[in-house]
Structure formats: C-alpha cells, structure tokens
Enzyme design. Structure first.
Site, short mmCIF file in Angstrom:
data_model
loop_
_atom_site.label_atom_id
_atom_site.label_comp_id
_atom_site.label_asym_id
_atom_site.label_seq_id
_atom_site.Cartn_x
_atom_site.Cartn_y
_atom_site.Cartn_z
N CYS A 50 17.58 -75.67 4.44
CA CYS A 50 18.18 -74.95 3.76
C CYS A 50 18.00 -74.44 2.63
O CYS A 50 17.82 -74.47 1.05
CB CYS A 50 20.23 -75.38 3.54
SG CYS A 50 21.25 -73.91 2.99
N HIS A 73 24.06 -70.19 2.90
CA HIS A 73 25.44 -71.66 2.24
C HIS A 73 25.54 -70.34 1.48
O HIS A 73 25.28 -69.50 0.83
CB HIS A 73 24.60 -72.33 1.47
CG HIS A 73 24.36 -72.97 0.17
ND1 HIS A 73 23.40 -74.33 0.51
CD2 HIS A 73 25.13 -73.24 -0.71
CE1 HIS A 73 24.26 -75.27 -0.89
NE2 HIS A 73 25.42 -74.63 -1.07
N HIS A 76 26.72 -78.62 0.89
CA HIS A 76 26.70 -77.41 1.39
C HIS A 76 28.13 -76.82 2.49
O HIS A 76 28.23 -77.87 3.14
CB HIS A 76 24.86 -77.93 2.84
CG HIS A 76 25.40 -76.70 3.55
ND1 HIS A 76 24.02 -75.89 3.68
CD2 HIS A 76 25.33 -75.99 4.53
CE1 HIS A 76 23.82 -75.17 4.05
NE2 HIS A 76 24.92 -74.90 5.24
N HIS A 131 27.98 -68.89 -1.49
CA HIS A 131 27.50 -68.74 -2.88
C HIS A 131 28.53 -66.74 -3.03
O HIS A 131 28.99 -66.46 -1.93
CB HIS A 131 26.20 -68.12 -2.69
CG HIS A 131 25.30 -66.73 -1.86
ND1 HIS A 131 25.33 -67.02 -0.51
CD2 HIS A 131 25.07 -65.63 -1.71
CE1 HIS A 131 24.99 -66.37 0.47
NE2 HIS A 131 24.72 -65.17 -0.90
N CYS A 178 20.37 -74.90 -0.64
CA CYS A 178 20.00 -77.35 -1.15
C CYS A 178 18.45 -77.16 -1.51
O CYS A 178 18.31 -78.13 -2.36
CB CYS A 178 20.40 -77.72 0.53
SG CYS A 178 22.23 -77.35 1.15
N HIS A 230 28.01 -63.48 -5.93
CA HIS A 230 27.51 -62.71 -6.32
C HIS A 230 28.28 -62.33 -7.75
O HIS A 230 29.33 -61.57 -7.62
CB HIS A 230 26.96 -61.68 -5.58
CG HIS A 230 25.80 -62.16 -4.68
ND1 HIS A 230 24.68 -61.63 -4.31
CD2 HIS A 230 26.25 -62.19 -3.18
CE1 HIS A 230 24.08 -61.60 -3.29
NE2 HIS A 230 25.35 -61.63 -2.67
P1 DGP Z 1 23.01 -62.55 0.80
O1 DGP Z 1 22.82 -61.37 1.35
O2 DGP Z 1 25.28 -62.20 0.26
O3 DGP Z 1 23.95 -63.86 1.95
O4 DGP Z 1 23.05 -62.55 -0.31
C1 DGP Z 1 22.06 -63.35 -0.38
C2 DGP Z 1 21.00 -63.51 -1.61
O5 DGP Z 1 20.19 -63.64 -2.32
C3 DGP Z 1 20.59 -62.23 -1.87
O6 DGP Z 1 20.81 -61.32 -3.12
C4 DGP Z 1 19.24 -62.59 -2.79
C5 DGP Z 1 19.37 -63.86 -2.70
N1 DGP Z 1 17.91 -64.35 -2.79
C6 DGP Z 1 17.49 -64.72 -1.75
N2 DGP Z 1 15.81 -65.91 -1.61
C7 DGP Z 1 15.98 -66.34 -3.03
C8 DGP Z 1 15.37 -67.10 -3.60
O7 DGP Z 1 14.97 -67.79 -3.50
N3 DGP Z 1 15.91 -67.00 -4.82
C9 DGP Z 1 16.73 -66.26 -5.94
N4 DGP Z 1 16.95 -67.10 -7.11
N5 DGP Z 1 17.90 -65.65 -5.17
C10 DGP Z 1 17.38 -65.91 -3.44
#
Ligand code: DGP
Length: 116
Positions: A3, A96, A45, A98, A6, A100
């Site tokens: 993940c 996972h 997780h 989250h 994770c 925003h």
């Molecule tokens: P969602 O589409 O709601 O699942 O948002 C996932 C978010 O995660 C997306 O806005 C980009 C962010 N993201 C993806 N990979 C990484 C990473 O490796 N590092 C960081 N900081 N953010 C990431």
C-alpha cells in the site's frame, strides 16, 4: 500488503510532512490542486470510508479533531475544503482512507464547475 500510503507512513517512501502523531499522518499531495493540498491518513490501514466501523471510527474523529490545525499548518488561513473519494465512481486512486484538505485560495462554490 503493498500500500502506497502505508509505505509513506513507514517512511519507506518520502513525503513532505505537515503533521504527525501516534494515530495519523498529514503530508502534502504530490499533485497539488491548490496552494494548500494536504492528505490526512490514519496510520492504521483502512481502505476507504467503506471500511469505517464502530471498532476503528475513533481515528476518523481524531482526524477531524486535528483538521483545523493541519489546514493552518498547510497554509489555508481563510477556510478550506475536506474531501474524501470512495471507490471507482469517485475516482479513488489510492486504496487507503485519506482526506484531502484543500485551500489557500478562493475555491469554486461547487464541486461541479458547470453548476457555478
Ligand atoms: P484520490 O484520488 O482521492 O485517491 O487521491 C490520491 C491522491 O494521492 C492524489 O491526489 C495524488 C496523491 N498521491 C499519489 N501518490 C502519491 C505519492 O507518492 N506521494 C504523495 N505525497 N501523494 C501522492
């Protein structure tokens, strides 16, 4: 389990940390859509809001107890929006849970710009 978030929580993948405590981590989104674009994740997780249960929902309350502080730390001083995407139709790309936290600029009034 493989993940991405994770791995970020474990420190195996670097992130730009905004806030951390024993239950949650907040870090800047890799593809920010506003001057403040922070992701808040539980260290445990949980796949998405579909995975929230009476046994683990305390961490969701914990996230919202800290969201105002995290928004300020992230650079949103005049209001912010909190969004979570769940599943395919909502375009959840990382499985996972989250949240925003988006701000630092005037946001459109609606999620769907054609309604503005
Ligand atoms: P969602 O589409 O709601 O699942 O948002 C996932 C978010 O995660 C997306 O806005 C980009 C962010 N993201 C993806 N990979 C990484 C990473 O490796 N590092 C960081 N900081 N953010 C990431």
């Amino acid at each position: 389990m493989d993940c991405l978030f994770c791995s970020i929580i474990k420190g195996d993948i670097p992130s730009n940390k905004v806030y951390e405590d024993e239950k949650i981590l907040a870090f800047r989104d890799i593809a920010p859509e506003a001057p403040c674009h922070v992701l808040i994740v539980p260290k445990e997780h949980i796949e998405s809001t579909d995975g929230i249960t009476p046994e683990n929902s305390d961490v969701v309350a914990h996230i919202f107890e800290h969201v105002a502080e995290i928004a300020k730390l992230g650079g949103a001083s005049n209001g912010y929006r909190v969004i979570t995407n769940c599943g395919h139709d909502a375009c959840q790309s990382v499985p996972h849970l989250h949240f925003h936290v988006i701000g630092g600029t005037q946001l459109p009034a609606h999620c769907f710009p054609e309604n503005d």
